[in-house]
Design a protein around this motif. Sequence first.
Motif, PDB file in Angstrom:
ATOM      1  N   ALA A  55       0.169  -8.348  13.014  1.00 45.21           N
ATOM      2  CA  ALA A  55      -0.497  -8.256  11.708  1.00 45.21           C
ATOM      3  C   ALA A  55      -1.842  -8.972  11.744  1.00 45.21           C
ATOM      4  O   ALA A  55      -2.832  -8.486  11.190  1.00 45.21           O
ATOM      5  CB  ALA A  55       0.397  -8.823  10.615  1.00 45.21           C
ATOM      6  N   GLY A  56      -1.892 -10.122  12.397  1.00 43.19           N
ATOM      7  CA  GLY A  56      -3.145 -10.866  12.513  1.00 43.19           C
ATOM      8  C   GLY A  56      -4.167 -10.119  13.348  1.00 43.19           C
ATOM      9  O   GLY A  56      -5.360 -10.092  13.022  1.00 43.19           O
ATOM     10  N   LEU A  57      -3.700  -9.495  14.425  1.00 42.66           N
ATOM     11  CA  LEU A  57      -4.593  -8.692  15.262  1.00 42.66           C
ATOM     12  C   LEU A  57      -5.134  -7.513  14.468  1.00 42.66           C
ATOM     13  O   LEU A  57      -6.334  -7.228  14.500  1.00 42.66           O
ATOM     14  CB  LEU A  57      -3.846  -8.195  16.503  1.00 42.66           C
ATOM     15  CG  LEU A  57      -4.620  -7.254  17.430  1.00 42.66           C
ATOM     16  CD1 LEU A  57      -5.827  -7.952  18.036  1.00 42.66           C
ATOM     17  CD2 LEU A  57      -3.701  -6.724  18.522  1.00 42.66           C
ATOM     18  N   ALA A  58      -4.261  -6.849  13.744  1.00 39.80           N
ATOM     19  CA  ALA A  58      -4.682  -5.700  12.939  1.00 39.80           C
ATOM     20  C   ALA A  58      -5.709  -6.131  11.895  1.00 39.80           C
ATOM     21  O   ALA A  58      -6.740  -5.463  11.716  1.00 39.80           O
ATOM     22  CB  ALA A  58      -3.469  -5.057  12.268  1.00 39.80           C
ATOM     23  N   GLU A  82      -7.734  -8.740  11.918  1.00 43.83           N
ATOM     24  CA  GLU A  82      -8.998  -9.118  12.553  1.00 43.83           C
ATOM     25  C   GLU A  82      -9.758  -7.901  13.078  1.00 43.83           C
ATOM     26  O   GLU A  82     -10.984  -7.885  13.086  1.00 43.83           O
ATOM     27  CB  GLU A  82      -8.760 -10.116  13.680  1.00 43.83           C
ATOM     28  CG  GLU A  82     -10.042 -10.758  14.132  1.00 43.83           C
ATOM     29  CD  GLU A  82      -9.826 -12.085  14.817  1.00 43.83           C
ATOM     30  OE1 GLU A  82     -10.713 -12.465  15.594  1.00 43.83           O
ATOM     31  OE2 GLU A  82      -8.799 -12.751  14.580  1.00 43.83           O
ATOM     32  N   GLY A  83      -9.031  -6.875  13.484  1.00 40.83           N
ATOM     33  CA  GLY A  83      -9.669  -5.659  13.983  1.00 40.83           C
ATOM     34  C   GLY A  83      -9.991  -4.637  12.911  1.00 40.83           C
ATOM     35  O   GLY A  83     -10.603  -3.607  13.192  1.00 40.83           O
ATOM     36  N   GLY A  84      -9.569  -4.905  11.680  1.00 44.94           N
ATOM     37  CA  GLY A  84      -9.862  -3.989  10.584  1.00 44.94           C
ATOM     38  C   GLY A  84      -9.061  -2.701  10.631  1.00 44.94           C
ATOM     39  O   GLY A  84      -9.537  -1.649  10.197  1.00 44.94           O
ATOM     40  N   VAL A  85      -7.851  -2.770  11.168  1.00 43.07           N
ATOM     41  CA  VAL A  85      -6.984  -1.592  11.265  1.00 43.07           C
ATOM     42  C   VAL A  85      -5.596  -1.954  10.746  1.00 43.07           C
ATOM     43  O   VAL A  85      -5.322  -3.116  10.453  1.00 43.07           O
ATOM     44  CB  VAL A  85      -6.885  -1.073  12.723  1.00 43.07           C
ATOM     45  CG1 VAL A  85      -8.238  -0.668  13.263  1.00 43.07           C
ATOM     46  CG2 VAL A  85      -6.236  -2.119  13.632  1.00 43.07           C
ATOM     47  N   GLY A  86      -4.727  -0.973  10.670  1.00 45.07           N
ATOM     48  CA  GLY A  86      -3.356  -1.215  10.292  1.00 45.07           C
ATOM     49  C   GLY A  86      -2.484  -1.505  11.505  1.00 45.07           C
ATOM     50  O   GLY A  86      -2.859  -1.220  12.646  1.00 45.07           O
ATOM     51  N   VAL A  87      -1.330  -2.051  11.242  1.00 45.21           N
ATOM     52  CA  VAL A  87      -0.380  -2.358  12.317  1.00 45.21           C
ATOM     53  C   VAL A  87      -0.002  -1.090  13.084  1.00 45.21           C
ATOM     54  O   VAL A  87       0.103  -1.105  14.315  1.00 45.21           O
ATOM     55  CB  VAL A  87       0.871  -3.063  11.739  1.00 45.21           C
ATOM     56  CG1 VAL A  87       1.985  -3.158  12.763  1.00 45.21           C
ATOM     57  CG2 VAL A  87       0.496  -4.444  11.216  1.00 45.21           C
ATOM     58  N   GLU A  88       0.179   0.014  12.360  1.00 42.72           N
ATOM     59  CA  GLU A  88       0.550   1.264  13.035  1.00 42.72           C
ATOM     60  C   GLU A  88      -0.555   1.747  13.967  1.00 42.72           C
ATOM     61  O   GLU A  88      -0.276   2.390  14.981  1.00 42.72           O
ATOM     62  CB  GLU A  88       0.919   2.336  12.017  1.00 42.72           C
ATOM     63  CG  GLU A  88       2.281   2.114  11.382  1.00 42.72           C
ATOM     64  CD  GLU A  88       3.404   1.942  12.401  1.00 42.72           C
ATOM     65  OE1 GLU A  88       3.491   2.735  13.361  1.00 42.72           O
ATOM     66  OE2 GLU A  88       4.199   0.993  12.254  1.00 42.72           O
ATOM     67  N   THR A  89      -1.802   1.440  13.637  1.00 40.96           N
ATOM     68  CA  THR A  89      -2.914   1.800  14.531  1.00 40.96           C
ATOM     69  C   THR A  89      -2.804   1.022  15.829  1.00 40.96           C
ATOM     70  O   THR A  89      -3.015   1.588  16.908  1.00 40.96           O
ATOM     71  CB  THR A  89      -4.266   1.528  13.837  1.00 40.96           C
ATOM     72  OG1 THR A  89      -4.333   2.313  12.646  1.00 40.96           O
ATOM     73  CG2 THR A  89      -5.430   1.869  14.752  1.00 40.96           C
ATOM     74  N   ILE A  90      -2.454  -0.250  15.740  1.00 39.84           N
ATOM     75  CA  ILE A  90      -2.244  -1.069  16.945  1.00 39.84           C
ATOM     76  C   ILE A  90      -1.150  -0.437  17.798  1.00 39.84           C
ATOM     77  O   ILE A  90      -1.316  -0.249  19.008  1.00 39.84           O
ATOM     78  CB  ILE A  90      -1.839  -2.518  16.585  1.00 39.84           C
ATOM     79  CG1 ILE A  90      -2.888  -3.190  15.717  1.00 39.84           C
ATOM     80  CG2 ILE A  90      -1.527  -3.331  17.841  1.00 39.84           C
ATOM     81  CD1 ILE A  90      -4.192  -3.495  16.375  1.00 39.84           C
TER      82      ILE A  90
END
Length: 137
Positions: free
Chosen positions: A7-10, A12-20
């Motif tokens: 969630a933190g990565l998403a 910071e990257g401006g995307v959703g968790v599903e995108t990750i």
Amino acid sequence: MSVKTIAGLAREGGVGVETIRFYQRRGLLPTPDRWSRDGMGTGIRRYGEEDVRRLKFIRSTQTAGFTLEQIKELLSLDAGEDRVRARMLTAERLEALDRTIADLEDARAALRRLASACASRDRGPCPIIAAFQGEAA
């Protein structure tokens, strides 16, 4: 090093968790092992600054219009050694952009002609609607 959850990565990257997760399935982002207090195993996945950098690279190359396959290849290139291939991929992208721009300019010119024809007639079928219905106006 700052450690993040997915969630933190998403965030910071401006995307959703599903995108990750999608990027992970496509091989663009690595899927880290799970960690728990007892060590590796059943806990949650942790992401670092390299993951953030990689995610931002993916997002910026997508914005430039590179395909996911091209992005995957760019990620695999060595920044100091693979300049020729990076230039080739960029040249391919520029050619595609040039084609798209030409197509958009043609569409704009056609729409201007239709708008002008519509404005110059008060009676009969609308040239804009007729054109999109495949009829001669």
